[in-house]
Scaffold this active site. Sequence first.
Site, PDB file in Angstrom:
ATOM      1  N   GLU A 849       0.830  -1.200   0.000  1.00 45.35           N
ATOM      2  CA  GLU A 849       0.000   0.000   0.000  1.00 45.35           C
ATOM      3  C   GLU A 849       0.865   1.250   0.000  1.00 45.35           C
ATOM      4  OE1 GLU A 849      -3.353   2.274   2.752  1.00 45.35           O
ATOM      5  OE2 GLU A 849      -3.026   0.131   3.017  1.00 45.35           O
ATOM      6  N   ARG A 927      -7.116   2.550  14.210  1.00 47.47           N
ATOM      7  CA  ARG A 927      -8.005   1.391  14.040  1.00 47.47           C
ATOM      8  C   ARG A 927      -7.879   0.436  15.226  1.00 47.47           C
ATOM      9  NH1 ARG A 927     -11.176  -1.343  10.116  1.00 47.47           N
ATOM     10  NH2 ARG A 927     -10.956   0.426   8.704  1.00 47.47           N
ATOM     11  N   GLU A1316     -10.253  -8.611   5.254  1.00 44.24           N
ATOM     12  CA  GLU A1316      -9.550  -8.545   6.531  1.00 44.24           C
ATOM     13  C   GLU A1316     -10.279  -9.162   7.717  1.00 44.24           C
ATOM     14  OE1 GLU A1316      -7.181  -4.436   6.599  1.00 44.24           O
ATOM     15  OE2 GLU A1316      -9.193  -4.238   5.771  1.00 44.24           O
TER      16      GLU A1316
END
Length: 1384
Positions: A849, A927, A1316
């Site tokens: 990413e 997160r 995920e």
Amino acid sequence: MTPSIASLVPESSIVSTVSQDIAKGELPPLPKEIDASSYTTVLTFYLNGVKQVVRNPNPEGTLLDYLRLNAHLTGTKLGCSEGGCGACTIVVASIDPDTNSVYYAAINSCIAPLIFVEGKHLITVEGIGNVKNPHPAQERIAYFHGSQCGFCTPGIVMSLYALLRNTDGSPSKDQIVEAWDGNLCRCTGYKPIIDAANTFVSGCARGKDCCKNKSNGQGCGGGPNGTTTNSDGNGMEVDMNKLMSPNGMPLKPAYTADQELIFPPSLRKYELPPIYFGNFRKVWFRPTSKAQLLQIKSAYPSAKIVGGSSEIQIEIKMKAANYNVSVFANDIPELKAFSYVPGQGLHFGSNISLSRLEEVLHALIEGSDKFSLPKLEPHQTGFFRAMLHQLKYFAGRQIRNAATPAGNIATASPISDLNPVLVSAHAVLTVEQEGKEPMELSMADFFISYRNTKLPTEGIITSIFVPETTKLQHVAAYKQAKRKDDDIAIVTSSFFMEVDDNNVITQARLVYGGMAPITLAAKDASSFLVGKNLLDRETLESTFSCLERDFNLPYGVPGGMATYRRGLALSFFYRFYNQVKSDLNLEFDADVLTEVTRDHVKGKRDIVNPFESRILGKSNPHLSALKQVTGEAVYVDDIPPQHGELFGVQVLSTKARAKILSVDFSAALEVPGVVDYVDINDLPNREANMWGSVNGYEPFFADGEVFYAGQCIGVVLAETELAANEGMRAVKVEYEDLPFITTIEEAIEANSYFDHIKPQTYKGDIEEGLKKAKYVFEGTNRMGAQEHFYLETQGALAVPEPEDGELKIYSSSQNPTETQHFVASATGVPDSRIVCRVKRLGGGFGGKESRCVQLAGLASIGAVKTKRPVRMILSRAEDMQTSGQRHPFLFKWRCGFDENYKMTAYEVDLYCNAGWTMDLSKGVIERAVLHADNVYFCPNVTVRGWICKTNTASNTAFRGFGGPQGMFACESMFYEVADRMNIDLDELRRINYYDKTQNQSTSFKQAITEDFSIPEIVEQLHVESDYEARKAQVSAFNKEHKWIKRGITTTPTKFGISFGALFLNQAGALVHIYHDGSILLTHGGTEMGQGLHTKMAMICAHELQVPLDNVFISETATNTVPNTSPSAASASSDLNGGAVKNACDQLNERLRPYREKFGPNATMREMAHAAYMDRVNLSANGFYKTPDIGFIFGEENPKPAFYYFTQGACVSEVEVNMLTGDFSVIRTDIKMDIGRPINQAIDYGQIEGAYVQGQGLFTTEQSLWFAHNGQIFTRGPGAYKIPGFRDIPQEFNVTMLKDRPFNHLNTIHRSKGIGEPPLFLGSTVLFAIREAVKAGRKQFGLDDVLVLNSPCTAERIRLAVGDDIIKRAVVTPKKGEKPFLVEA
């Protein structure tokens, strides 16, 4: 690009001899004792049925280099360069001289020299089938959904192909899983691959209950017309002529040998010639007789003798070892012979392959018609059984097909599996030298010091003799590794004991590997045992004491794990001691001899999808599946070489933190083939050196100081990869060392944080909640890093255009837009001049990413400077050094529960190791903070996130992106609290689940809505998995077993779907309808195996009402869809699917008049052509943004952080060996709320793959760093262990939540993101192991709360048991003594 390693020439033009080549100056002269006229420089072999004649190839290349660069066959992949992943697997067919039949050997081409295939038939994935006509092995893996990213798939196919050829297409299930011991896959979870292969298994798994045994003589697969029947792997017999894939696709009939590539008849008559080729840097010899080998070794005493090349090639690749004279000794018949000497033992050639040695040993033990060998009595085979046991777990089949005993012995590895057996047997080596009589050396004292032996400099081990045993003698061998199969040993051992009729020990040899710099006998213990009575209680106790003295390992012993290794030394002997007593029919501890259960993989997928329509909901195979199984799928390094292309290799820091005093690259520029050197001084300005997110900038090049071992200082550009690497090694960097920080604990102590980011969530009042609590607890847990281990390493190809500073970047990137932007910045042009193109990735998992930007930027800077294309492909070691990992975390928590066991307060501090820059750590810690509640309600919650700054590579995104870490903190707390309150964990969970009927909100104040489904999921899962009954069975099992324990547990998960950064929740798509009715679809997501392109094509076909094959996706590119978000956060289907639908809606509106005109059965070709003739725009740009989100930390009433939650639960049952730490997963049942799946098979593939990756995260995958210098230790598959084929659950069931319409979902076709969320369910294995270890500890009187950190390695399991054996082995550090290895 690496250059051609060989010159292909017509056979008729081969007239030159070695003498002529020497005279021309093309070859180094030979010494006079070697007759040049008897040697040739020409290699002859067949490749996929076509004859190859190669003159004087480059001696520094491998077989894989030849395939990819000379033969232009790029289906075979490079995954690790050490024979540890199997991506490079090919098949080499040759005549077996012992049977006169053809043997098909799966081989690792990345470590095999080209000389290996001389005189043989080399078969690659391209040679057995193609997309239009795939081989049955290829087709079944494709249609059983056994290929996701596809990078590992060709190697997996070829391992299966070799097995099919050697078994006439009818392998057993044991042979199937064994064939794949040397192959790894990071995407699929393995089960669909095994299911595909099991369709080749002969016979019915029902045995005597087969349907054909019924009175009518016919059954489910047997009929009067002679149909072929095979087991489908689940106990059902099927008609192979009507075989279907799980989703109903017809498959080719069973394998038949007459449809395969034939073995070239000319090779049956071919006589292998002696070969000599090379250049003035390196030469190869291939003698064909022992006399020639001895002659060469006499002339070149320092020559390296090569058998399987498994260790030598690693030394060359990883350590730049220079073996300028190499001798391939694997084609000498005298060194492969074997014979049994009656009454004495087995005599075998030193270069017999380990695979053949296995067969020979098996024949002596079990009997076989294959060789002229007798079946021996069991008492005669003690050492043979020990050797066979060790070989079973040695490497993978590819290595065993090439490796030899002599190589194993001569390399003198202290952790060799075979050498302890040979030492304990006092095996005898025959050593020969030119002009001298053969000599015999005993293995008893063969090893002198680390990697040094008694082998004379000019000596060759030509044969080995292993004695048989007598009725009074007992032998056993044991090995413990991080992973059971295909792994190097932590400790390995072999024990020999002779016991007379009075139970008195007359001989004893206890030999260990992994306990010293050499394979070593425990002298004190072995001497002590002689004369002792086996039944005397003191015999065992005193032997333990002797072993403690024999192996008094220091705390910082090289390799680490001092206590564990000592514990294994004692445990292995305890097991052997009981084995001998068992052999003698004496009373013994029976459980100690038991291995953990390892059965064939079975299971089911709930493939009934109530929401299936004409296209949506169908389990179509991945659109690239057939390309991937046939090797036709193109990845970055498969792109053909560009004109003038250069290869770039980074000069990496060797220091964790230091000032750069000087960099001298002058010597590098003198290396032939090196073109230039690039560093920070080649950038337009210092600002151009920076890349990354606003909160995580880092430089392309070091600027006066390095901050981790592996940081890029510069790049060497050369005509070849070989020259670039040589040039890199020639660059001299001088440093001034500075203090460095590696671990979270060190960072906390040094107050080393990124202080500007401290995410926190507050709800209620913690102190008030604690006051109301009856029970208050606190604890600390830890979770280690995880390496992405995508099979395709980071790669980029930068191609400069001649005008306006344009560049085309071909990148293995999840994030084309960020790649485009920072390449533009680094090269000083606007983004619009840069095009980033992504065909597919060989796995990503978040690791591509952001980290892909670094490599693309470096390649582009080099391309701009030289005005030539630059390719950069990281080696596995480079990738693991530089690309970052999943963030390690440390958790500190407090909690309170009332008298009804309801949580009243929960406070947790989450510390993550970001590495040296922020990269994406802000999003990861946020997160984690937002997932620290998992599925539980608490009225008073405080969660704080801390980002630690250390001197390791910048850690980065990884599947779950902080979510698994936050949930692990919560679940660890629940397990420990349940034990402390003595309440059933499942009941404690049930009491504290969120309740969607009570107007509750999460710790970050997001409302719990009707979407919350955990109670229903868990209820259905427990019923379907027979959970309560199995809990009782586990309890009963544990009462009956002392050293083998079982554990079973449930773990739930709730994973939020949306990017944390609001602006990323958008996507674009571009749909072209051509007037022939074909459709070109482009969207902003990248395909990395997750099936995104397949889902987008299905959505497009559904919306436009056309067949799926009407829709084509070529690539993802920044010049077709701009400003794309990364393919991450499990949101790609939602975002890009919404954009695709939006574009299709526009087109449907324009086509509406034509649908009305031509009627409901009109084809797209008819409508598109008519619209085109009417000048209607048949191109649409779609766009989508996620509504109703926008969480901001610190706001009193924030918007939702997530659009919805994907939820699930898992039940796992494990079996654990308390003596060693070995474990196996007996069964796993997963149930997920996936909404209405767009493609159920792809979703199930994501679930299985994520779960197995999660299992690795929480068990075998341990990233380690050297404590003394901060360098990473785990740099490849040799040291870092992802799960293999045999590590997955032996029963693996996956289902979806039933009885819900999902009308509340406003996602694309009411589907849910799935990439995920299932990963955290892998933690059920850790928690089930915890339950098993608790049962073990209880019997040893330990009832304190067990804290079991992640990863739960075999070492951690064994140390947690707390029995008397492990207590004796404890090694405590002396003052100031550091461990050898640490977790960051």
